[in-house]
Design an enzyme around this catalytic site. Structure first.
Site, PDB file in Angstrom:
ATOM      1  N   CYS A 120       0.826  -1.204   0.000  1.00 48.27           N
ATOM      2  CA  CYS A 120       0.000   0.000   0.000  1.00 48.27           C
ATOM      3  C   CYS A 120       0.862   1.255   0.000  1.00 48.27           C
ATOM      4  O   CYS A 120       1.421   1.630   1.039  1.00 48.27           O
ATOM      5  CB  CYS A 120      -0.913  -0.026   1.226  1.00 48.27           C
ATOM      6  SG  CYS A 120      -1.844   1.492   1.424  1.00 48.27           S
ATOM      7  N   CYS A 162      -0.357   4.081   2.294  1.00 49.89           N
ATOM      8  CA  CYS A 162      -0.091   3.879   3.723  1.00 49.89           C
ATOM      9  C   CYS A 162       1.386   4.133   4.043  1.00 49.89           C
ATOM     10  O   CYS A 162       1.705   4.727   5.060  1.00 49.89           O
ATOM     11  CB  CYS A 162      -0.417   2.440   4.144  1.00 49.89           C
ATOM     12  SG  CYS A 162      -1.916   1.782   3.435  1.00 49.89           S
ATOM     13  N   ASP A 163       2.279   3.665   3.193  1.00 53.40           N
ATOM     14  CA  ASP A 163       3.693   3.588   3.572  1.00 53.40           C
ATOM     15  C   ASP A 163       4.627   4.477   2.745  1.00 53.40           C
ATOM     16  O   ASP A 163       5.810   4.595   3.077  1.00 53.40           O
ATOM     17  CB  ASP A 163       4.180   2.128   3.435  1.00 53.40           C
ATOM     18  CG  ASP A 163       3.365   1.187   4.313  1.00 53.40           C
ATOM     19  OD1 ASP A 163       2.926   1.622   5.380  1.00 53.40           O
ATOM     20  OD2 ASP A 163       3.161   0.024   3.911  1.00 53.40           O
TER      21      ASP A 163
END
Ligand code: NAP
Length: 311
Positions: free
Chosen positions: A137, A140-141
């Protein structure tokens, strides 16, 4: 079995676009359904940095923001959303049993909208370094890789979108794709190819991920000449090679296709009377927010008709 047993007309399993839209339709139809929100409230789409193809948002909208609005819409309708995880089900006969970490639901009608999860490459190093440079993701990261070189594996819309997003933070973004043509949409592919921070490595697969504690480089294999080479200095790798349906809980009770998608008829009914399925757990073809939401609406309309006929 828990002694916290609730009797329901309609239980919706999953709180992504399909489940929440089914919740809106079911609530407005007076069925007072309960939506079991599951492990990822809002669904996979909450990780999408930008949705440009959902009608009504000419400037685009973040996946998280879109789903927050849907949740708010269901709240405004006094719809029931419960943040519980389903542990097991029994769909042998009516009433069907849905057991969660918070209680037991007995119901004659179920809509399954459990979505899909990112597919894994299956490398030992992928598993070992997951969360240590291996990610599924970018939204997200991605920010952890500011100023670093990263790679994205895959050639579909997700890979293209993630690669584009990562250029906001990263110095360089490699895309490793196993063929010489992207599967993803032309507009996204053109954007990526034009981006000076992106280098596409065609006809290649990720063979291994280097590093003990964190990702320190990649070994890639060319599918044409079979040559292997090291991509040095890569500290993050984002795997975007598609998804698999979250249908395991239902395997013993419902017909699944060979890829694990729940099989439904044209009215979203599964192989079991009164059990419907909608969205990414049932749709191997379109897998869009709009089509999932549409399927959730249709499944709720069909569930409502089914309940009317039971009474
Ligand atoms: P996808 O379309 O299935 O693409 C998966 C990609 O990964 C393909 O390029 C495939 O290669 C590659 N791949 C699969 N297994 C692999 C393996 N073992 N090793 C190396 N490469 C592998 O999946 P997706 O990109 O996640 O998209 C899923 C659906 O969501 C699609 O319908 C897509 O249109 C939709 N989506 C839409 C948007 C948007 O509209 N904004 C954004 C994201 C996703 P091949 O091409 O060789 O098969």
């Amino acid at each position: 079995m828990s002694d916290n047993i609730k009797e329901e007309k309609l239980v919706i399993v999953g709180g992504g676009p399909a489940g929440l839209t089914a919740g809106i339709y079911g609530t407005r139809a007076g069925l007072n359904p309960v939506v079991l929100m599951g492990p990822e409230p809002g669904g996979q789409i909450t990780t999408s940095p930008e949705i440009e193809n959902f009608p009504g948002f000419p400037e685009g909208i973040r996946g998280f923001d879109l789903m927050q609005r849907v949740i708010e819409q269901l709240e405004n309708l006094e719809g029931r959303m419960v943040y519980e995880l389903v542990r097991r089900v029994n769909l042998d006969k009516r009433p069907y049993i849905i057991e969660t970490d918070g209680g037991v639901y007995k119901t004659d009608t179920v809509i399954i909208a459990t979505g899909a999860s990112p597919r894994k490459l299956g490398l030992e190093s992928e598993k070992r370094l997951s969360g240590r440079g291996v990610s599924y993701c970018a939204t997200c990261d991605g920010a952890f890789f500011k100023g670093k070189d990263v790679a994205v594996v895959g050639g579909g819309d997700t890979a293209l979108e993630e690669a584009n997003y990562l250029t906001r933070f990263c110095s360089k973004v490699y895309i490793i794709h196993r063929r010489n043509k992207f599967r993803g949409t032309k507009i996204l592919a053109d954007r990526v190819i034009r981006n000076p921070k992106v280098e596409v490595i065609w006809d290649s697969e990720l063979e291994d991920i280097l590093g003990d504690e964190k990702v320190e480089g990649l070994i890639i294999r060319n599918n044409i000449n079979k040559e292997k080479r090291e991509l040095e200095g890569v500290s993050g790798v984002f795997i975007a090679i598609g998804h698999q349906p979250n249908s395991e809980l239902f395997r013993d009770y419902l017909e699944l296709d060979e890829q694990g998608y729940i099989v439904t008829d044209s009215r979203y009914m599964t192989s079991k009377e009164g059990v419907f399925a909608a969205g990414d757990v049932q749709d191997p073809f379109y897998r869009q927010v709009i089509t999932s939401a549409g399927a959730g609406a249709a499944a709720a309309i069909e569930a409502s008709k089914y309940i009317d006929n039971l009474n």
